[in-house]
Write a protein that holds these residues in place. Structure first.
Motif, mmCIF file in Angstrom:
data_model
loop_
_atom_site.group_PDB
_atom_site.id
_atom_site.type_symbol
_atom_site.label_atom_id
_atom_site.label_comp_id
_atom_site.label_asym_id
_atom_site.label_seq_id
_atom_site.Cartn_x
_atom_site.Cartn_y
_atom_site.Cartn_z
ATOM 1 N N GLU A 1 0.851 -1.193 0.000
ATOM 2 C CA GLU A 1 0.000 0.000 0.000
ATOM 3 C C GLU A 1 0.884 1.239 0.000
ATOM 4 O OE1 GLU A 1 -3.621 2.008 2.636
ATOM 5 O OE2 GLU A 1 -2.818 0.018 3.131
ATOM 6 N N LEU A 2 0.583 2.167 -0.887
ATOM 7 C CA LEU A 2 1.394 3.372 -1.019
ATOM 8 C C LEU A 2 1.025 4.386 0.048
ATOM 9 C CD1 LEU A 2 1.359 3.863 -4.899
ATOM 10 C CD2 LEU A 2 3.029 2.649 -3.512
ATOM 11 N N ALA A 3 2.048 5.071 0.554
ATOM 12 C CA ALA A 3 1.824 6.125 1.548
ATOM 13 C C ALA A 3 1.450 7.422 0.836
ATOM 14 C CB ALA A 3 3.084 6.318 2.383
ATOM 15 N N LYS A 4 0.805 8.302 1.584
ATOM 16 C CA LYS A 4 0.452 9.612 1.038
ATOM 17 C C LYS A 4 1.729 10.436 0.859
ATOM 18 C CE LYS A 4 -2.455 13.668 1.854
ATOM 19 N NZ LYS A 4 -3.392 14.334 2.797
ATOM 20 N N VAL A 5 1.905 10.970 -0.341
ATOM 21 C CA VAL A 5 3.127 11.713 -0.649
ATOM 22 C C VAL A 5 3.068 13.095 -0.012
ATOM 23 C CG1 VAL A 5 4.642 12.520 -2.477
ATOM 24 C CG2 VAL A 5 3.292 10.453 -2.822
ATOM 25 N N GLU A 6 4.076 13.421 0.779
ATOM 26 C CA GLU A 6 4.133 14.723 1.441
ATOM 27 C C GLU A 6 4.795 15.760 0.547
ATOM 28 O OE1 GLU A 6 6.191 14.006 5.072
ATOM 29 O OE2 GLU A 6 4.673 12.602 5.844
ATOM 30 N N GLU B 1 9.274 18.164 -3.178
ATOM 31 C CA GLU B 1 10.317 19.190 -3.334
ATOM 32 C C GLU B 1 11.705 18.552 -3.400
ATOM 33 O OE1 GLU B 1 9.882 21.958 -0.173
ATOM 34 O OE2 GLU B 1 7.905 22.686 -0.835
ATOM 35 N N ALA B 2 11.944 17.551 -2.550
ATOM 36 C CA ALA B 2 13.258 16.897 -2.530
ATOM 37 C C ALA B 2 13.520 16.151 -3.837
ATOM 38 C CB ALA B 2 13.342 15.944 -1.340
ATOM 39 N N CYS B 3 12.494 15.503 -4.366
ATOM 40 C CA CYS B 3 12.656 14.763 -5.626
ATOM 41 C C CYS B 3 12.921 15.704 -6.792
ATOM 42 C CB CYS B 3 11.407 13.923 -5.900
ATOM 43 S SG CYS B 3 11.187 12.531 -4.768
ATOM 44 N N GLU B 4 12.161 16.810 -6.865
ATOM 45 C CA GLU B 4 12.368 17.766 -7.948
ATOM 46 C C GLU B 4 13.763 18.400 -7.860
ATOM 47 O OE1 GLU B 4 9.190 20.553 -7.810
ATOM 48 O OE2 GLU B 4 7.726 19.184 -8.714
ATOM 49 N N LYS B 5 14.204 18.726 -6.632
ATOM 50 C CA LYS B 5 15.544 19.312 -6.471
ATOM 51 C C LYS B 5 16.628 18.333 -6.904
ATOM 52 C CE LYS B 5 18.586 21.468 -3.040
ATOM 53 N NZ LYS B 5 19.757 20.664 -3.438
ATOM 54 N N PHE B 6 16.457 17.047 -6.557
ATOM 55 C CA PHE B 6 17.439 16.035 -6.949
ATOM 56 C C PHE B 6 17.523 15.927 -8.471
ATOM 57 C CE2 PHE B 6 18.099 11.597 -8.276
ATOM 58 C CZ PHE B 6 19.404 11.429 -7.857
ATOM 59 N N ALA C 1 12.996 9.740 -2.423
ATOM 60 C CA ALA C 1 11.637 9.918 -1.905
ATOM 61 C C ALA C 1 11.407 9.093 -0.648
ATOM 62 C CB ALA C 1 10.615 9.547 -2.980
ATOM 63 N N ASN C 2 11.892 7.860 -0.636
ATOM 64 C CA ASN C 2 11.620 6.977 0.496
ATOM 65 C C ASN C 2 12.510 7.255 1.702
ATOM 66 O OD1 ASN C 2 9.545 4.687 -0.213
ATOM 67 N ND2 ASN C 2 10.716 5.072 -2.074
ATOM 68 N N LYS C 3 13.504 8.146 1.547
ATOM 69 C CA LYS C 3 14.293 8.584 2.704
ATOM 70 C C LYS C 3 13.680 9.819 3.367
ATOM 71 C CE LYS C 3 18.863 6.824 1.448
ATOM 72 N NZ LYS C 3 20.267 7.185 1.111
ATOM 73 N N MET C 4 12.737 10.445 2.684
ATOM 74 C CA MET C 4 12.170 11.686 3.184
ATOM 75 C C MET C 4 10.999 11.480 4.134
ATOM 76 S SD MET C 4 14.042 14.078 2.042
ATOM 77 C CE MET C 4 12.994 15.388 2.634
ATOM 78 N N GLN C 5 10.313 10.351 4.073
ATOM 79 C CA GLN C 5 9.110 10.154 4.889
ATOM 80 C C GLN C 5 8.903 8.687 5.199
ATOM 81 O OE1 GLN C 5 6.195 11.520 1.686
ATOM 82 N NE2 GLN C 5 5.183 9.670 2.404
ATOM 83 N N ASP C 6 7.979 8.411 6.137
ATOM 84 C CA ASP C 6 7.622 7.042 6.484
ATOM 85 C C ASP C 6 6.675 6.462 5.440
ATOM 86 O OD1 ASP C 6 9.133 7.238 8.780
ATOM 87 O OD2 ASP C 6 7.442 7.992 9.986
ATOM 88 N N GLY C 7 6.628 5.108 5.378
ATOM 89 C CA GLY C 7 5.779 4.453 4.385
ATOM 90 C C GLY C 7 6.481 4.359 3.047
ATOM 91 N N TYR C 8 5.837 3.655 2.124
ATOM 92 C CA TYR C 8 6.440 3.434 0.809
ATOM 93 C C TYR C 8 5.887 4.421 -0.205
ATOM 94 C CZ TYR C 8 7.706 1.224 -3.599
ATOM 95 O OH TYR C 8 8.203 0.985 -4.857
#
Length: 297
Positions: free
Chosen positions: A139-144, A149-154, A210-217
């Motif tokens: 189950e996918l987590a809600k994207v914060e 922002e972190a993904c776009e900057k990367f 993305a997965n280092k920035m928040q909990d869940g997948y």
């Protein structure tokens, strides 16, 4: 048929590209290695592998017909020589009948000794050997917002390192709950690479961010110039051609190694075809789809 020249990141990628361009399976491809490739960083500074390939001439093998000799009933059973039995010895005949009765009794006793539990064990064993159902997707987590922002900057940092400063990056959450990122600009073929290898590499790294920035997948989908849709259509057409080949030749076909996303496309494309079945074999990154004929019992 004349040879075509195909280049790719590795020799395996070049062979796979030739299979797609010629719409053939690996067992029907004739190729010559011109040059082996070498790795680079995200597609920069690498040396391409080059092959020349063409389609093999198909030879349809006809199964030889086996003639079954007809045997008459008179030939199947040997005539019982009743004339040799002497009627003058009824006691011997009676003894033979008693022997048959005793033999029948022994067989009946053996049947009674038969334990049905063995069948139950056999059934249990078959159930254990049955194919295990595929695991449900995570189950996918809600994207914060901070993850976006972190993904776009990367991505902008990677593009800047590649001297691609005129690329526009846009993000949105798709219907599956995944973070979908699209890139627009000139010379986007550099980001795609052969068979999307460079795009897949950048997508993998962005997923890690993305997965280092928040909990869940969190699942990240990276695309440019509608490549994902076009690639999906190509794989679906390839899957249908492979299924027709398997049903025509009645032989199992093993495709070239693919990533999990592309393997799911092949499985989904042939899921509704009752004539063939699909499964995956091997270990990543060399895991491949195998298409097998479904034989009617």
């Amino acid at each position: 048929m004349d040879y075509i020249t195909v280049s790719a990141r590795t020799l395996d990628d070049a062979i796979t590209e030739a299979l797609i361009q010629l719409s053939v399976t690996s067992d029907n491809l004739d190729y010559i290695v011109i040059e082996k490739g070498s790795e680079g960083f995200l597609g920069i500074g690498r040396k391409q592998a080059v092959i020349k390939a063409r389609r093999k001439v198909e030879v349809v093998e006809e199964e030889p017909e086996i003639e079954i000799p007809k045997v008459s009933l008179s030939e199947e059973k040997e005539p019982v020589k009743k004339e040799h039995v002497k009627k003058d010895h009824p006691k011997k005949e009676h003894a033979k009948k008693d022997y048959k009765k005793q033999d029948n009794k022994k067989q009946d006793s053996k049947k009674k000794e038969y334990k049905p539990e063995t069948d139950k064990k056999h059934v249990v064993k078959e159930k254990k050997e049955a194919p295990v159902a595929e695991k449900k997707e995570i189950e996918l987590a809600k994207v914060e917002s901070q993850t976006i922002e972190a993904c776009e900057k990367f991505i902008y940092d990677v593009l800047k390192a590649m001297d691609m400063t005129d690329v526009k990056v846009t993000s949105h959450i798709d219907e599956e709950g995944a973070l979908s990122i699209d890139m627009e600009g000139s010379n986007m073929g550099i980001l795609i690479g052969k068979r999307g290898q460079t795009l897949d590499s950048l997508q993998y790294l962005t997923n890690r961010v993305a997965n280092k920035m928040q909990d869940g997948y969190v699942r990240v989908k990276l695309d440019t110039e509608d490549y994902r849709r076009r690639r999906k259509e190509t794989l679906e057409n390839l899957a249908k051609n492979i299924a027709s080949k398997v049903k025509r030749t009645r032989r199992t076909v093993s495709l070239e190694p693919m990533n999990p996303y592309e393997r799911r496309i092949i499985h989904s494309a042939l899921q509704s075809d009752p004539g063939v079945s699909t499964h995956s074999e091997g270990e990543e990154p060399y895991r491949r789809v195998v298409v097998t004929l479904v034989r009617n019992r």
